[in-house]
Scaffold this motif. Structure first.
Motif, mmCIF file in Angstrom:
data_model
loop_
_atom_site.group_PDB
_atom_site.id
_atom_site.type_symbol
_atom_site.label_atom_id
_atom_site.label_comp_id
_atom_site.label_asym_id
_atom_site.label_seq_id
_atom_site.Cartn_x
_atom_site.Cartn_y
_atom_site.Cartn_z
ATOM 1 N N UNK A 118 0.027 -1.818 -13.710
ATOM 2 C CA UNK A 118 1.385 -1.281 -13.853
ATOM 3 C C UNK A 118 1.966 -0.902 -12.496
ATOM 4 N N UNK A 119 1.137 -0.356 -11.615
ATOM 5 C CA UNK A 119 1.644 -0.006 -10.287
ATOM 6 C C UNK A 119 1.975 -1.261 -9.487
ATOM 7 N N UNK A 155 11.202 4.027 -15.627
ATOM 8 C CA UNK A 155 10.408 3.442 -16.719
ATOM 9 C C UNK A 155 9.076 2.904 -16.196
ATOM 10 N N UNK A 156 9.092 2.290 -15.026
ATOM 11 C CA UNK A 156 7.854 1.745 -14.456
ATOM 12 C C UNK A 156 6.873 2.860 -14.115
ATOM 13 N N UNK A 157 7.377 3.965 -13.570
ATOM 14 C CA UNK A 157 6.517 5.135 -13.342
ATOM 15 C C UNK A 157 5.905 5.613 -14.658
ATOM 16 N N UNK A 184 0.793 -5.798 0.818
ATOM 17 C CA UNK A 184 -0.170 -4.738 1.115
ATOM 18 C C UNK A 184 0.135 -3.475 0.322
ATOM 19 N N UNK A 185 1.419 -3.203 0.125
ATOM 20 C CA UNK A 185 1.765 -2.011 -0.664
ATOM 21 C C UNK A 185 1.276 -2.156 -2.099
ATOM 22 N N UNK A 186 1.418 -3.354 -2.672
ATOM 23 C CA UNK A 186 0.940 -3.577 -4.041
ATOM 24 C C UNK A 186 -0.570 -3.373 -4.119
ATOM 25 N N UNK A 187 -1.300 -3.851 -3.112
ATOM 26 C CA UNK A 187 -2.756 -3.706 -3.098
ATOM 27 C C UNK A 187 -3.148 -2.238 -2.964
#
Length: 238
Positions: free
Chosen positions: A199-200, A179-181, A89-92
């Motif tokens: 990316x998020x 780096x991901x941010x 759910x966080x990814x969504x």
């Protein structure tokens, strides 16, 4: 729910104690399975029991506290399926926030996000990094400019509190998250909503992998049982 036995002056104090307990849960000082004893908390925080009881009721309504037979109020322990569902759910939700922010964020907001991420990458310790990380995600959520998404995210964030210490307690994770941010920020700057969302999602999934590794290590840690060959299958991640 209002307790008719509460005095008016106790209600603000109940909020203060609730916020203190939330911070202790976030910091890992109150870990999953910890008992919440009203008398102990009242003595420790210099309060009467009534506002403590009110704070515990609020934590229970948030889904952070459960009543366990013979133990009373305890910080909830999430099982494996619940942990997986939370990250899904966080990814969504956060992926959606990034996509909307690519369209709605002002140049000032994107610049502020980049500055915050730079500060995050240079954080001197894990707790500071965790605080800056929360600020980054909160700022990006606000940049999405969708109130319904904000409400959904805050509900999810409350549930995430009882996972135990943040994955950023792993020093290498801070550099990876920085780096991901940055990859999310590049997509925001390009106004590419689809790439920002991807990316998020990748960022959240990377955190999920670190969490799963920590859970495996925790489950494999030998317990204090007298049999030295027996592993603690019920170990709880902290």
């Amino acid at each position: 729910m209002h307790d008719p036995t509460d005095h008016g002056e106790d209600i603000p104090q109940g909020r203060v104690i609730y916020n203190r307990l939330i911070e202790e849960i976030r910091a890992g000082d109150l870990s999953p399975g910890s008992r919440l004893r009203e008398v102990e908390i009242a003595d420790r925080l210099g309060s009467s029991r009534t506002p403590v009881r009110e704070a515990i009721r609020r934590l229970e309504s948030d889904g952070l506290v459960a009543h366990v037979p013979r133990l009373g109020a305890t910080i909830r322990t999430l099982d494996y399926p619940e942990i997986m569902e939370l990250y899904e759910m966080r990814a969504v939700i956060e992926g959606t926030a990034a996509r909307l922010a690519a369209r709605a964020a002002s140049p000032v907001e994107i610049t502020a996000l980049a500055a915050l991420n730079d500060e995050f990458g240079q954080a001197g310790d894990e707790r500071m990094a965790a605080s800056l990380n929360r600020q980054f995600h909160e700022m990006l959520l606000n940049a999405a400019k969708n109130r319904f998404l904000v409400r959904a995210t805050h509900g999810l964030q409350r549930a995430m509190l009882i996972l135990g210490p943040t994955t950023l307690m792993e020093p290498a994770r801070v550099a990876d998250a920085h780096r991901e941010h940055g990859a999310v920020l590049d997509a925001l700057t390009a106004r590419d909503g689809e790439r920002a969302e991807a990316r998020m999602r990748a960022h959240i999934e990377a955190a999920q992998q670190v969490r799963l590794k920590s859970l495996r290590q925790s489950a494999a840690t030998p317990g204090p049982a007298p049999d030295p060959g027996r592993q603690d299958a019920g170990g709880t991640h902290r």
